[in-house]
Design a protein around this motif. Structure first.
Motif, PDB file in Angstrom:
ATOM      1  N   ASP A  44      -9.577   9.950  -5.115  1.00  0.00           N
ATOM      2  CA  ASP A  44      -8.308   9.365  -5.561  1.00  0.00           C
ATOM      3  C   ASP A  44      -7.986  10.060  -6.878  1.00  0.00           C
ATOM      4  O   ASP A  44      -7.933   9.433  -7.937  1.00  0.00           O
ATOM      5  CB  ASP A  44      -8.461   7.847  -5.730  1.00  0.00           C
ATOM      6  CG  ASP A  44      -7.118   7.153  -5.892  1.00  0.00           C
ATOM      7  OD1 ASP A  44      -6.091   7.849  -5.980  1.00  0.00           O
ATOM      8  OD2 ASP A  44      -7.108   5.904  -5.945  1.00  0.00           O
ATOM      9  N   LEU A  53       1.614   1.292 -12.094  1.00  0.00           N
ATOM     10  CA  LEU A  53       1.388   2.167 -10.932  1.00  0.00           C
ATOM     11  C   LEU A  53       2.675   2.343 -10.125  1.00  0.00           C
ATOM     12  O   LEU A  53       3.364   1.358  -9.820  1.00  0.00           O
ATOM     13  CB  LEU A  53       0.291   1.571 -10.031  1.00  0.00           C
ATOM     14  CG  LEU A  53       0.010   2.313  -8.719  1.00  0.00           C
ATOM     15  CD1 LEU A  53      -0.609   3.691  -8.962  1.00  0.00           C
ATOM     16  CD2 LEU A  53      -0.909   1.491  -7.805  1.00  0.00           C
ATOM     17  N   HIS A  54       2.954   3.600  -9.755  1.00  0.00           N
ATOM     18  CA  HIS A  54       4.005   3.933  -8.786  1.00  0.00           C
ATOM     19  C   HIS A  54       5.360   3.284  -9.096  1.00  0.00           C
ATOM     20  O   HIS A  54       6.031   2.763  -8.198  1.00  0.00           O
ATOM     21  CB  HIS A  54       3.557   3.540  -7.367  1.00  0.00           C
ATOM     22  CG  HIS A  54       2.422   4.378  -6.827  1.00  0.00           C
ATOM     23  ND1 HIS A  54       2.170   5.673  -7.224  1.00  0.00           N
ATOM     24  CD2 HIS A  54       1.458   4.106  -5.889  1.00  0.00           C
ATOM     25  CE1 HIS A  54       1.124   6.160  -6.566  1.00  0.00           C
ATOM     26  NE2 HIS A  54       0.665   5.232  -5.762  1.00  0.00           N
ATOM     27  N   ALA A  68       0.832  -1.216   0.000  1.00  0.00           N
ATOM     28  CA  ALA A  68       0.000   0.000   0.000  1.00  0.00           C
ATOM     29  C   ALA A  68       0.865   1.264   0.000  1.00  0.00           C
ATOM     30  O   ALA A  68       0.338   2.356   0.117  1.00  0.00           O
ATOM     31  CB  ALA A  68      -0.934  -0.005   1.208  1.00  0.00           C
ATOM     32  N   HIS A  74       4.562   9.127  -0.313  1.00  0.00           N
ATOM     33  CA  HIS A  74       3.261   8.464  -0.161  1.00  0.00           C
ATOM     34  C   HIS A  74       2.884   8.243   1.306  1.00  0.00           C
ATOM     35  O   HIS A  74       2.328   7.196   1.657  1.00  0.00           O
ATOM     36  CB  HIS A  74       3.284   7.134  -0.925  1.00  0.00           C
ATOM     37  CG  HIS A  74       1.937   6.689  -1.421  1.00  0.00           C
ATOM     38  ND1 HIS A  74       0.921   6.310  -0.577  1.00  0.00           N
ATOM     39  CD2 HIS A  74       1.440   6.576  -2.664  1.00  0.00           C
ATOM     40  CE1 HIS A  74      -0.134   5.960  -1.294  1.00  0.00           C
ATOM     41  NE2 HIS A  74       0.155   6.120  -2.569  1.00  0.00           N
ATOM     42  N   ASN A 131       1.979   7.530  -9.456  1.00  0.00           N
ATOM     43  CA  ASN A 131       0.675   7.269 -10.061  1.00  0.00           C
ATOM     44  C   ASN A 131       0.789   6.465 -11.374  1.00  0.00           C
ATOM     45  O   ASN A 131       1.788   5.814 -11.609  1.00  0.00           O
ATOM     46  CB  ASN A 131      -0.171   8.531 -10.223  1.00  0.00           C
ATOM     47  CG  ASN A 131      -1.656   8.190 -10.115  1.00  0.00           C
ATOM     48  OD1 ASN A 131      -2.283   7.833 -11.098  1.00  0.00           O
ATOM     49  ND2 ASN A 131      -2.197   8.233  -8.905  1.00  0.00           N
ATOM     50  N   TYR A 178       0.621   8.301   4.507  1.00  0.00           N
ATOM     51  CA  TYR A 178      -0.806   8.348   4.846  1.00  0.00           C
ATOM     52  C   TYR A 178      -0.901   9.074   6.181  1.00  0.00           C
ATOM     53  O   TYR A 178      -0.323   8.622   7.174  1.00  0.00           O
ATOM     54  CB  TYR A 178      -1.369   6.951   5.057  1.00  0.00           C
ATOM     55  CG  TYR A 178      -1.548   6.089   3.837  1.00  0.00           C
ATOM     56  CD1 TYR A 178      -0.446   5.553   3.163  1.00  0.00           C
ATOM     57  CD2 TYR A 178      -2.815   5.755   3.387  1.00  0.00           C
ATOM     58  CE1 TYR A 178      -0.619   4.722   2.066  1.00  0.00           C
ATOM     59  CE2 TYR A 178      -2.993   4.913   2.289  1.00  0.00           C
ATOM     60  CZ  TYR A 178      -1.889   4.409   1.635  1.00  0.00           C
ATOM     61  OH  TYR A 178      -2.060   3.579   0.567  1.00  0.00           O
ATOM     62  N   TYR A 229      -5.933  11.336  -2.022  1.00  0.00           N
ATOM     63  CA  TYR A 229      -6.404   9.958  -1.918  1.00  0.00           C
ATOM     64  C   TYR A 229      -6.976   9.763  -0.517  1.00  0.00           C
ATOM     65  O   TYR A 229      -6.278  10.014   0.477  1.00  0.00           O
ATOM     66  CB  TYR A 229      -5.222   9.008  -2.192  1.00  0.00           C
ATOM     67  CG  TYR A 229      -5.507   7.549  -1.913  1.00  0.00           C
ATOM     68  CD1 TYR A 229      -6.602   6.914  -2.495  1.00  0.00           C
ATOM     69  CD2 TYR A 229      -4.687   6.802  -1.076  1.00  0.00           C
ATOM     70  CE1 TYR A 229      -6.862   5.581  -2.237  1.00  0.00           C
ATOM     71  CE2 TYR A 229      -4.935   5.470  -0.813  1.00  0.00           C
ATOM     72  CZ  TYR A 229      -6.035   4.868  -1.396  1.00  0.00           C
ATOM     73  OH  TYR A 229      -6.299   3.546  -1.133  1.00  0.00           O
TER      74      TYR A 229
END
Ligand code: GAL
Length: 354
Positions: free
Chosen positions: A254, A107-108, A71, A182, A82, A184, A293
């Motif tokens: 997102d 992705l990423h 994640a 990234h 992205n 959170y 996001y």
């Protein structure tokens, strides 16, 4: 007092390689821990309005957690933050195929992107403040990308409680670069709670709408009259489940928001306030966009720090970046980097209380 940096071993990779953990502190009681693996921000402790420190980022207790993570918790993202549609692009007439690791898309940076790299890590010279410098050489062809990319990222904690992230890169062949961070965030410092009460303000009049695989359609759409209008502070939860086709594609927020102001200039992108703790996060960036996001894919399956299960929307990300799929969208700001050029980007996360 100027800030300080300490280093210790975080753990060892399955192959036996040691990974270090750096702790940055300032006199205001902020503490940031950064790992050499993935350039991950492992923890970020900031005081609430009563001066009580709390960790405001999701993550794991040990290195093994980050090795197994899918994640991108806290990680540096590269070569491309992205998605790139179908993992394909053409550059100077040559076609490239990158790994497809998210539905039909890339992705990423791919499954072995920079979030899984072991970075060379050193404390910054003390004249530059409390910080850590991370360096990584991405070989030509890694995850399908052309060119040997020399990357340097620094994290610096200031006495004004700003975490300053500077990105630099050079290449020996034309390539695409779009680096981001990234983390959170959950400003309650209690990840068993959702982030729906956080009030978000974004300096964006437009977004880049996406298809149902989260690839931009190419349109630059006004936020006016949509749930993406965060020009005034609005709780995330107020409209996240509103019946809007863009929210339906992503299961919530997102999306890449197009930031006001000049590309390359450091400008306010976002301000987030958590009413209970009084904590405030301001994000400044030189990037033209930010991916907002709302942690829609978190479903309680991740067991994070202290055994906490990270439930639906228990963290939000603000990823300063160029727009998704720019390699295939000539109208978007370019992500091409050529030999002789230097990629440079800065993002500042400033913490305070209100
Ligand atoms: C975000 C991305 C999301 C999801 C998440 C990781 O940056 O926009 O769609 O992939 O990373 O789970």
């Amino acid at each position: 007092m100027t800030g300080e940096v300490t280093r210790e071993e975080f753990g060892r990779l399955p192959g036996g390689e040691a990974v270090e953990l750096f702790t940055l502190r300032n006199a205001a009681g902020v503490e940031v821990r950064v790992a050499g693996f993935g350039g991950v921000v492992v923890s970020l402790r900031v005081p609430d309005r009563d001066g009580r420190p709390g960790d405001v980022v999701l993550g794991y207790d040990d290195l093994a957690g980050y090795v197994g993570d899918d994640a991108y918790l806290g990680a540096l993202i590269g070569r491309y933050g992205n998605r790139i549609a179908r993992g394909r692009f053409t550059l100077d007439g040559r076609e490239y195929q990158l790994p497809v690791n998210n539905g039909p898309n890339h992705l990423h940076g791919g499954p072995r992107g920079f979030h899984k790299a072991v970075w060379r890590a050193e404390p910054l010279p003390s004249t530059e403040g409390a910080g850590v410098a991370l360096a990584y050489t991405s070989p030509d062809g890694e995850e399908g990308y052309p060119g040997t990319l020399e990357v340097r990222v620094t994290y610096r904690l200031t006495e004004a409680s700003e975490l300053v992230v500077d990105y630099a890169a050079t290449t020996d062949a034309p390539t695409h670069v779009n680096l981001t961070q990234h983390s959170y965030f959950n400003l309650t410092a209690d990840p068993t709670r959702s982030v729906l009460e956080h009030e978000v303000e974004l300096a964006a009049d437009h977004l880049t709408p996406v298809d149902d695989t989260l690839i931009p359609t190419g349109e630059i759409a006004p936020v006016e009259g949509t749930p993406f209008d965060f020009r005034r502070p609005t709780p995330i939860g107020e409209r996240v489940d509103a019946p809007h086709p863009q929210l339906a594609h992503a299961g919530g927020y997102d999306h890449n928001l197009v930031l006001r102001g000049e590309a390359g200039e450091l400008k306010l992108a976002a301000r987030v306030r958590e009413p209970g703790s009084g904590r405030v996060l301001e994000l400044y960036t030189t990037e033209p966009g930010v991916q907002f996001y709302s942690g829609n894919f978190l479903d309680g399956s991740i067991v994070g720090k202290g055994g906490a299960r990270y439930g639906h929307r228990s963290g939000f990300c603000l990823e300063p970046q160029h727009f998704p799929d720019s390699p295939n969208r000539l109208a978007f700001p370019s992500t091409v980097l050529r030999p002789g050029e230097r990629y440079a980007s800065r993002s500042v996360y400033r913490f305070g209380v209100e």
